[in-house]
Design a protein around this motif. Structure first.
Motif, PDB file in Angstrom:
ATOM      1  N   THR A 143       0.852  -1.196   0.000  1.00  0.00           N
ATOM      2  CA  THR A 143       0.000   0.000   0.000  1.00  0.00           C
ATOM      3  C   THR A 143       0.881   1.236   0.000  1.00  0.00           C
ATOM      4  O   THR A 143       2.061   1.168   0.350  1.00  0.00           O
ATOM      5  CB  THR A 143      -0.848   0.059   1.288  1.00  0.00           C
ATOM      6  N   ALA A 144       0.296   2.373  -0.409  1.00  0.00           N
ATOM      7  CA  ALA A 144       0.972   3.656  -0.267  1.00  0.00           C
ATOM      8  C   ALA A 144      -0.096   4.687   0.038  1.00  0.00           C
ATOM      9  O   ALA A 144      -1.204   4.614  -0.501  1.00  0.00           O
ATOM     10  CB  ALA A 144       1.715   4.013  -1.546  1.00  0.00           C
ATOM     11  N   ALA A 145       0.214   5.636   0.925  1.00  0.00           N
ATOM     12  CA  ALA A 145      -0.778   6.649   1.294  1.00  0.00           C
ATOM     13  C   ALA A 145      -0.246   8.027   0.914  1.00  0.00           C
ATOM     14  O   ALA A 145       0.873   8.392   1.290  1.00  0.00           O
ATOM     15  CB  ALA A 145      -1.036   6.591   2.793  1.00  0.00           C
ATOM     16  N   GLY A 146      -1.056   8.760   0.159  1.00  0.00           N
ATOM     17  CA  GLY A 146      -0.691  10.128  -0.198  1.00  0.00           C
ATOM     18  C   GLY A 146      -1.411  11.112   0.714  1.00  0.00           C
ATOM     19  O   GLY A 146      -2.046  10.696   1.681  1.00  0.00           O
ATOM     20  N   PRO A 147      -1.356  12.393   0.385  1.00  0.00           N
ATOM     21  CA  PRO A 147      -2.023  13.383   1.248  1.00  0.00           C
ATOM     22  C   PRO A 147      -3.516  13.126   1.354  1.00  0.00           C
ATOM     23  O   PRO A 147      -4.092  13.203   2.431  1.00  0.00           O
ATOM     24  CB  PRO A 147      -1.757  14.704   0.536  1.00  0.00           C
ATOM     25  N   ASP A 148      -4.166  12.782   0.237  1.00  0.00           N
ATOM     26  CA  ASP A 148      -5.616  12.549   0.324  1.00  0.00           C
ATOM     27  C   ASP A 148      -6.048  11.417  -0.587  1.00  0.00           C
ATOM     28  O   ASP A 148      -7.104  11.430  -1.180  1.00  0.00           O
ATOM     29  CB  ASP A 148      -6.362  13.852  -0.027  1.00  0.00           C
ATOM     30  N   TYR A 149      -5.179  10.468  -0.758  1.00  0.00           N
ATOM     31  CA  TYR A 149      -5.566   9.292  -1.557  1.00  0.00           C
ATOM     32  C   TYR A 149      -4.726   8.097  -1.099  1.00  0.00           C
ATOM     33  O   TYR A 149      -3.762   8.236  -0.357  1.00  0.00           O
ATOM     34  CB  TYR A 149      -5.373   9.538  -3.055  1.00  0.00           C
ATOM     35  N   SER A 150      -5.114   6.913  -1.530  1.00  0.00           N
ATOM     36  CA  SER A 150      -4.362   5.691  -1.186  1.00  0.00           C
ATOM     37  C   SER A 150      -4.163   4.858  -2.440  1.00  0.00           C
ATOM     38  O   SER A 150      -5.012   4.877  -3.341  1.00  0.00           O
ATOM     39  CB  SER A 150      -5.141   4.843  -0.180  1.00  0.00           C
ATOM     40  N   LEU A 151      -3.046   4.136  -2.470  1.00  0.00           N
ATOM     41  CA  LEU A 151      -2.761   3.223  -3.588  1.00  0.00           C
ATOM     42  C   LEU A 151      -2.636   1.816  -3.019  1.00  0.00           C
ATOM     43  O   LEU A 151      -2.034   1.612  -1.968  1.00  0.00           O
ATOM     44  CB  LEU A 151      -1.442   3.606  -4.261  1.00  0.00           C
ATOM     45  N   TYR A 211      -6.679   2.560  -6.968  1.00  0.00           N
ATOM     46  CA  TYR A 211      -6.541   3.932  -6.479  1.00  0.00           C
ATOM     47  C   TYR A 211      -7.814   4.306  -5.763  1.00  0.00           C
ATOM     48  O   TYR A 211      -8.911   3.954  -6.206  1.00  0.00           O
ATOM     49  CB  TYR A 211      -6.297   4.858  -7.675  1.00  0.00           C
ATOM     50  N   SER A 212      -7.660   5.001  -4.644  1.00  0.00           N
ATOM     51  CA  SER A 212      -8.852   5.416  -3.934  1.00  0.00           C
ATOM     52  C   SER A 212      -8.579   6.793  -3.346  1.00  0.00           C
ATOM     53  O   SER A 212      -7.585   6.985  -2.667  1.00  0.00           O
ATOM     54  CB  SER A 212      -9.127   4.403  -2.811  1.00  0.00           C
ATOM     55  N   GLY A 213      -9.448   7.786  -3.642  1.00  0.00           N
ATOM     56  CA  GLY A 213      -9.199   9.101  -3.076  1.00  0.00           C
ATOM     57  C   GLY A 213      -9.615  10.210  -4.043  1.00  0.00           C
ATOM     58  O   GLY A 213     -10.488  10.034  -4.900  1.00  0.00           O
TER      59      GLY A 213
END
Length: 1650
Positions: free
Chosen positions: A609-617, A631-633
């Motif tokens: 998994t990877a988490a961005g400022p306002d989304y997740s992979l 992708y979710s966000g």
């Protein structure tokens, strides 16, 4: 990838791994592009900030791209193509991290470099807004002295903080904000500090969100978390009681121990101690939380959806814990300070009810604390705590609800806890679905408060959402009021939980050390405004706190985004929590403050998994093992470019990414996402992904089997016998262990794919034994379970709940067919793991084909592949054997099954087809033979007999004896012949039995045979083997157990035999009987001690040398025959202190003293030396007492009876008749010391008045000298002749040489016996090397060479024999050595102590001469060409050294006086060996005998020695010409002046003094001869001319030397030489010199000093 391959596709190949693709987040349609201007080096890792990124290449170089405002010259621009960071060249970076606007890198040596924005101190430098270049920072541990720099493994960067994970698994932090987890309020922190709160725990990974931090921590080992006891430690009462009222249950835990308060030591790791002033953390938690909740409900905001609130409740985790467990927290001095702090924190004034709650909280100790620490305490405490708590809630809710919770919720919670296995392993227990094991250790206050606050708003406390929980299959739901729950249900729940103990995986420490651990906890701290900490609230945390709801979820990877967090589990599930504004959590619920399961895609598992400022992979396993990216966000919409509230409702698949190739990792930054992709060359990458993907899926399947099938099975009540349950639990724990290993392996493969992907570092290769062993162990327990009919037993009780899940089960078991039996399904299900081995083998083979055949990788992969394949085949065969055995038990008659059926027992073949029958069996008898892998069973109508295979021998009978197709079976107590119907049948059985025996002996049936298959024909099992056996019918050995070596059905070799009555023999066996050296113990019931024998045996009886210690304390050392003392032996009775200590040494016949022996009666102070018969003194003997009395004469029945001679100390002699001990009776003569004597009749006891009727004679003075020694001359006539003594000792030696009688026998046989004796003794001593010194070993080795005799007997051969004898007598292992040792022992026993009596001197000398004679006979037997006593060895001419005779002056022609040593005599050969050993007692006797003479002599010596040299020389009449004029003292010559003393003839004096240091007469004579030569030398120097001594000249000079030599016991020396010197020397030169010495001795005694 290995070298060859890389070189072959150099240009292309370098671009095939670690390709960088980048795209803009939120735009699903955009195709990922290659990074512009990138040279194409392989990228290992990438990190993204908000507007920039870092790349780490395979060579350890770091590149930056994007907006780099800190770089000189690039402040404004945005760099698309990566720029090398020059400052890091040559450092070999291993990992990089990017924060929002700053960067970090870790080098190979563990040094951290930071650069970028430093406004909050996040680069660990003070007062610098930017760090333009990578700058090394020092992290040092202040606790160590000297300061050690800390090596770092991993970095994580947030917006304003940085965390580093050290090699010792501790977290270091710097920067600003509460997300550092440090105990400080002064920011920025620019010197890295350790996060003390997690010190001592093993941290596996750290992750940083914008303003929060996460850590993955390994759980503490199980032993640190003890379950709460069920009963009170002191009084054993149950701690929890339940009373069933009509409409509700009262569960009480208020047990008051009558024996005093017991503190349970089950404090879990989260509760260190609770000080009376509670700490900040706990207070801030409770206080503002209640305020926060009020805000949720009370203000005008719409209430959150019910389910959401509930999840807050049910998953709420106690902050109280954290308060208690953080010893370093700031303590506030009073309530006021707390209140102020809270108000500041929340910017809302607290209302009354909250103040009240705070004050109550502060006064009360924590409820949780009480629960863990004081469970068995008095009732008052707990109830009062609860009451105050309820009061604090009363303002918010109706009292009734709160009261219900007081009684119900808390106690029920505790009940659940009670039956819990480990905290956190609690799952669904009743039918209704509900959240998983989150809530086990939450703080009770918290829960009650929250629940009571929303009691009006939510009708039920249950979250109506299916939860994939690892827990037990059903869980108790908590309805609004508890009255519906019946105690029966509670008990049932309890039972189910009790049983699950077996399923807590027995984590093997080994696997945890080698592979990533799955027993993890997630800890979080920092700002929690959006719920991103996961504690069920939105409060900040200054210190790490465990997210309880993720306990036992097996989290393996954490990602932290801007305001949300992701946790990836080993089961490929993702839990997410925090802000969900754009749907970045992957589920539709609005923001969640506790971890929730994200729904990424339907069937595939997430593995990264990877988490961005306002989304997740999310990286997901695809269909063909090619990873898919979800992708979710936040989404960007084309029409309106301003990012609005558009969010993807559920994770979407980015199709464009699937086309790129095999994605190995993804990274999320601000607006950009980045993926690292590998191309699939030669299928290598694909195979790795396949291995990883299948392993993860397999783990999910195993986990499901565990939770859906195994757990419920273990919870069932009616599982049959205890053994079945035990078997099931054993299988379940092995299953858990294997399942855990697979989970770990899956996790390690996921991380492997993120790395360099070198084949040789695959765990399945590196730690293959771990996998092979776990599979083998598991398979063994499953087959054992199968054999015991486990699956059939399970099917009945399990049909209820498994019947409903038939499809699920079939799905799990991968069975497609219709209506299959449940037994079959279970069977297939539990054998699933074996299939996995084939997959391993296949994938490893695929990987191998990617390498050159010659490369080491190929070899390793190939070997491992065949290993797994072999094991799979082997385990399948084991399964077939188990099934065959099971089907046999089904048909076998019932009663026998019970006694014969064992888990490990497998059937090999049986004779139900009448293929085998017993020879000579009756017409109607039934004989059924069944061969198992550990026994052959012979079953008849109602009985059966088991023959263990380890003690079974089988051989085919020869055809000609008429036994066609016969097999002879031998067991320790039975021999029978089996007839088979056909030759094929015979061969089959012979081979089957042989193989089974062989297998049973090897004991390796659980390991796959090496080589292709297991059907290789093995050799016959060994005839000689080690085994254990208990006898059942042999009368001598009934019920005895033998453990040791066997040969054809008989104990043979070393072994231990134990009888039922406590007797034990340990030693050698031969043909079933004790034979050889052994140790035997017989318990003596009366004395509760053992009789103990150590020694030799023959044919089951004690025979030969041995030591027998009796329980009474007596010890016998000596010879045995037929279990009796027979031969020479020594018996010690009692210690010196006991009532009657005594010692006997001598000959025994049939357990009785018979023959010659010496008895030392220590109490009476008497010693008897004489003949015995049947334990009595009988015949001639000698008695000496400690008072100096001496008797020799006849004995009868232990008494002096008959003729004898009695001497007292003062030389009074009685010769005559005796009737009892020391009692005179009859005729005799009494001679007084002065020569007078009385003849007549005597009666009376010696020493107490004697009646005499006789005549008194007074011989004339002249006769007296002649007559006086008459009586003494006769001594020894009535004693046992010397040659009759110790016959047994010599006979024994002859026997050892293989001769029946002395001198009769074969010489070569004798030498063989010697060789055998030496080697067997050596072999025996090899086991205990401490017995043999090195010199001893060398002696033994040199004794193995026998002196050879060819040709004439020469002096050289004589010397060789002499050397051989010296060595032989040096070791008791040689028969001669043993003989000498024994003779020395008996000699000392005889003549030491009371035996040191001067009257015994002549006896002692005779005894030595007798020894010499008898040993010489032995040696002549061994060396037949040794001439007889007194003959001369002819000299070779060369040996004649002609020299001048000492006295006569003419050349010595040797005819007159042969030199000593050339005449063969027994004393010349043997005295050097014997005499040094016998010297002390013998010389003592001489000294006693010559005491009076020597006293006179010594007086004279002392007197004469007072004179000076010249005076003494003149007094002795030495001619003046012989007087030395000058003497050399220490090399200087000095004149002899009248007063000099002790200088003349000093060398001769010194020489003569050495006579006392020699032992044998020949050595002493040599000393005398040397003295004479020294005198001549001195005189020669003085005279300066040749001269001839005459006796008259020589004698005074010699006399002077003798006087000056001052030899104390000269008389004894003279007499010893006289008695023992060789007779042929008397007339030679040495004889004359000796005579001179003797003359000097007498001269000195009678010297009249005028």
């Amino acid at each position: 990838m290995d070298q060859q391959e890389r070189s072959s596709v150099e240009a292309e190949g370098a671009k095939e791994r670690g390709l960088v693709h980048i795209w803009q987040a939120g735009s699903c349609s955009v195709t990922p592009e290659r990074l512009p201007g990138w040279s194409g080096k392989t990228v290992l890792q990438a990190a993204l900030g908000i507007n920039h990124g870092l790349l780490l290449t395979e060579g350890g170089e770091v590149y930056s791209f994007g907006k780099l405002p800190w770089r000189v010259g690039l402040e404004e621009t945005c760099t698309k193509s990566p720029i090398l960071e020059n400052a890091l060249i040559g450092q070999h970076v291993t990992t990089v991290a990017a924060g929002s606007y700053h960067n970090g890198a870790v080098t190979e040596s563990g040094v951290v470099y930071m650069w970028g924005n430093n406004s909050a101190g996040q680069c660990a430098v003070a007062n610098q807004p930017y760090l333009r270049e990578p700058n090394p920072i020092s992290i040092s541990d202040s606790e160590t002295s000297p300061l050690l720099s800390v090596r770092i493994l991993q970095l994580a960067c947030g917006e304003e903080h940085t965390l580093a994970l050290s090699l010792s698994r501790e977290i270091w932090a710097w920067g600003s904000g509460c997300q550092l987890g440090l105990i400080t309020t002064t920011f920025p922190v620019t010197k890295p500090q350790k996060v003390e709160h997690l010190a001592g725990r093993i941290v596996l990974q750290v992750a940083c969100g914008a303003y929060h931090s996460l850590a993955l921590v390994q759980c503490l080992p199980a032993q640190d978390m003890k379950p709460i006891p069920e009963r009170c430690n002191h009084c054993s009462q149950l701690l929890i009681t339940m009373t069933d009222k009509e409409d509700h249950v009262i569960i009480s835990d208020s047990h008051c121990c009558p024996l005093g308060v017991a503190l349970a030591d089950s404090q879990s790791e989260n509760h260190v101690s609770c000080s009376s002033l509670e700490t900040l953390e706990g207070k801030s938690a409770t206080g503002s939380q209640s305020e926060d909740c009020q805000k949720t409900f009370g203000e005008d905001e719409p209430a959150a959806s019910e389910s959401e609130v509930t999840s807050v409740l049910s998953n709420n985790d106690g902050q109280e814990d954290s308060g208690i467990s953080s010893p370093g927290n700031v303590l506030f001095p009073d309530k006021k300070a707390v209140k102020e702090y809270l108000e500041n924190l929340s910017d809302h004034p607290l209302n009354d009810s909250q103040e009240k709650s705070i004050s109550t909280e502060l006064e009360q100790p924590s409820r949780e604390e009480e629960l863990t620490a004081c469970l068995p305490g008095p009732p008052g405490v707990s109830t009062s705590a609860l009451n105050s708590l309820v009061v604090s809630c009363a303002s918010a809710v109706g009292v009734r609800v709160a009261a219900t919770y007081e009684a119900g919720a808390l106690s029920l919670k505790k009940v659940m806890n009670f039956y819990g296995t480990t905290p956190g392993e609690l799952g669904s227990q009743t039918g209704s679905p509900s959240p998983g094991p989150e809530g086990l250790k939450d703080t009770r206050e918290e829960q009650v408060k929250l629940e009571s606050m929303q009691g009006k708003k939510s009708s039920s406390l249950v979250d109506i959402r299916e939860e994939e929980s690892e827990g037990v299959s059903r869980r108790l739901s908590l309805p609004g009021l508890l009255s519906q729950v019946s105690p029966r249900l509670l008990r049932k729940v309890g039972r189910a939980k009790m049983r699950t103990v077996a399923l807590t995986p027995t984590y093997s420490g080994e696997a945890d050390a080698l592979l990533p651990s799955l027993r993890t906890e997630v800890w979080s701290w920092g700002k929690g405004k959006e719920g991103q900490l996961g504690h069920g609230d939105v409060l900040p945390r200054l210190q790490p706190l465990c997210v309880k709801s993720l306990d036992s979820k097996e989290v393996i990877q954490l990602s932290a985004g801007g305001h949300h967090s992701l946790a990836l589990t080993a089961k490929s599930q993702v839990y997410s929590w925090g802000s969900n504004t754009f749907g970045q959590l992957g589920h539709l619920n609005s923001p969640t403050t506790v971890p929730r399961l994200a729904k990424v895609c339907d069937d595939s598992g997430v593995w990264s998994t990877a988490a961005g400022p306002d989304y997740s992979l999310f990286l997901v396993d695809g269909e063909d093992f090619q990873p898919g990216l979800y992708y979710s966000g936040r989404e960007e919409t084309k029409e309106n470019n301003s990012p609005g509230n558009n969010c993807t409702k559920s994770p979407t698949l980015l199709l464009a990414c699937s086309k790129l190739g095999y994605i190995s990792s993804v990274t999320a930054g601000g607006d950009d996402c980045l993926a690292l992709v590998d191309r699939n060359i030669m299928g290598y990458i694909a195979s790795l992904h396949e291995l990883a993907s299948t392993e993860r899926r397999f783990y999910c399947k195993l986990s499901e089997i565990k939770s859906q099938v195994l757990r419920p099975l273990l919870g069932l009540d009616n599982l049959g016998t205890a053994t079945t349950v035990q078997q099931l639990q054993d299988m379940a724990s092995r299953f858990s262990k294997l399942c855990y290993l697979i989970g770990q392996h899956g996790a390690s493969l996921s991380s492997f794919l993120h790395g360099i992907k070198e084949a040789k570092s695959l765990a399945i290769l590196k730690h293959s034994s771990l996998f092979l062993d776990s599979y083998t162990e598991y398979c063994t327990s499953v087959t054992n379970f199968l054999v015991m009919g486990g699956f059939m037993l399970l099917a009945k009780p399990a049909i209820d709940f498994l019947g409903k899940k038939q499809e699920l089960l079939q799905d799990l078991a991968e069975m497609k067919e219709e209506n299959i039996q449940l037994v079959e399904v279970l069977n297939t299900l539990f054998f699933l793991p074996v299939r996995r081995l084939h997959n391993y083998a296949r994938v490893l083979l695929k990987l191998a084909t990617c390498f050159e055949v010659t490369s080491p990788e190929y070899q390793k992969l190939q070997d491992s592949s065949s290993c797994y394949e072999t094991l799979a085949v082997h385990l399948n065969r084991k399964r077939k054997e188990a099934e065959y055995t099971l089907s046999f038990w089904k048909t076998f008659p019932g009663k026998m099954t019970d006694s014969l059926r064992r888990p490990e027992r497998r059937l090999i073949c049986e004779s139900s087809n009448r293929g085998l029958s017993l020879q000579h069996s009756g017409r109607f008898s039934v004989n059924w033979f069944i061969l198992f892998n550990d026994a052959l069973v012979h079953a008849q109508f109602s009985t059966h007999h088991i023959f263990p295979l380890s003690t079974l021998w089988v051989e085919a009978l020869s055809e000609e004896a008429g036994n066609v197709n016969g097999l002879k079976v031998t067991t320790p107590e039975e021999h029978f012949i089996l007839l088979s119907s056909t030759p094929q049948e015979k061969t089959k059985w012979l081979r089957a039995i042989s193989q089974a025996v062989d297998q049973a002996l090897r004991g390796t049936s659980d390991l796959p045979p090496y080589g292709s298959g297991g059907n290789i024909q093995r050799q016959e099992p060994p005839i000689s083997r080690s085994a254990k056996y208990t006898f059942y019918k042999d009368p001598r050995l009934k019920d005895a157990t033998y453990d040791g070596r066997w040969l054809s059905g008989k104990p043979h070799g070393r072994g231990i035999l134990r009888w039922a009555d406590g007797r034990m023999y340990s030693g050698m066996f031969r043909n079933g009987l004790e034979d050889g050296y052994g140790e035997y113990k017989i318990p003596n019931k009366a004395l509760t001690k053992d009789d103990h024998y150590v020694g030799y045996w023959k044919e089951g009886k004690m025979c030969g040398q041995g030591v027998y210690s009796y329980a009474t304390g007596e010890v016998y050392e000596g010879c045995f025959q037929d279990n009796m003392r027979h031969g020479h032996g020594l018996l010690r009775s009692g210690k010196l202190t006991s009532s009657s200590p005594s010692m006997f040494i001598g000959q025994w016949v049939m357990d009785k003293k018979t023959g010659y022996g010496v008895f030392d009666d220590i109490t009476r102070g008497e010693k008897y030396m004489g003949t015995w018969q049947d334990d009595l003194c009988q015949g001639n003997g000698v008695v000496v007492t400690q008072f100096g009395l001496y008797y020799e004469g006849a004995f009868s029945n232990n008494k002096m009876m008959g003729t004898g001679i009695l001497l007292s100390e003062d030389d009074t002699v009685y010769e005559g008749e005796f009737s009892d001990d020391w009692t005179l009776s009859g005729k005799g003569t009494l001679t007084l010391p002065n020569g007078d004597y009385i003849e007549g009749l005597f009666s009376g006891e010696w020493g107490s008045g004697i009646k005499i009727a006789g005549t008194y004679f007074k011989p004339s003075l002249y006769d007296s000298e002649k007559d006086r020694p008459k009586a003494l001359r006769k001594l020894g006539i009535l004693a046992v002749p010397a040659d009759e003594k110790w016959k047994a000792v010599f006979e024994e030696c002859w026997h050892q040489l293989g001769c029946e009688n002395p001198g009769q026998g074969d010489r070569w046989k004798a030498w063989d016996s010697i060789a055998v004796a030496l080697t067997t003794n050596r072999r025996q001593h090899k086991d205990s090397p401490e017995l043999l010194s090195r010199s001893h070993t060398q002696t033994l080795e040199s004794l193995e060479f026998i002196p050879q005799h060819v040709g004439a007997f020469t002096l050289e051969k004589y010397e060789n024999i002499k050397k051989y004898l010296i060595k032989a007598c040096d070791t008791p292992l040689h028969p001669l050595g043993r003989l000498v040792e024994t003779l020395v022992a008996v000699y000392r026993m005889t003549y030491v102590g009371v035996g040191a009596n001067r009257r015994l001197l002549q006896e002692a000398v005779r005894e030595i001469k007798s020894y010499l004679k008898r040993i010489f006979q032995l040696i002549r037997f061994l060396f037949p060409d040794l001439p007889e006593e007194g003959s001369t060895i002819p000299l070779l001419v060369t040996e004649t050294k002609r020299r001048k005779s000492f006295c006569s002056g003419k050349m010595d022609s040797r005819s007159e006086s042969p030199e000593p040593g050339y005449v063969v005599t027994s004393s010349g050969l043997l005295l050097p060996v014997l005499l040094p050993r016998l010297y002390p007692p013998l010389f003592m006797l001489y000294a006693l005998d010559n005491e009076r003479e020597e006293d006179i002599y010594w007086e004279c010596v002392l007197r004469l020695n007072k004179q000076s040299d010249t005076a003494l020389l003149s007094f002795l009449g030495v001619q003046l010409k012989f007087w030395p004029v000058t003497v050399s003292i220490l090399g200087e010559s000095k004149k002899v002046i009248p007063n000099t003393k002790d200088v003349c003839f000093a060398s001769a004096v010194e020489c003569l003094q050495q006579i006392s240091t020699t032992f044998t007469p020949s050595d002493k004579l040599k000393v005398i001869q040397q003295t004479f030569e020294e005198i001549s030398q001195s005189v020669l120097e003085t005279l300066q001319e040749d001269f001839l001594w005459s006796m008259d000249d020589l004698f005074p000079v010699f006399l002077y030397v003798v006087l000056r030599a001052r030899i104390r016991n000269l008389g004894s020396e003279v007499h010893l030489i006289e008695d023992l010197m060789d007779p042929y020397l008397q007339h030679g030169e040495q004889g004359i010199m000796f005579t001179t010495l003797k003359a000097c001795y007498y001269q000195i005694q009678h010297e009249k000093l005028t």
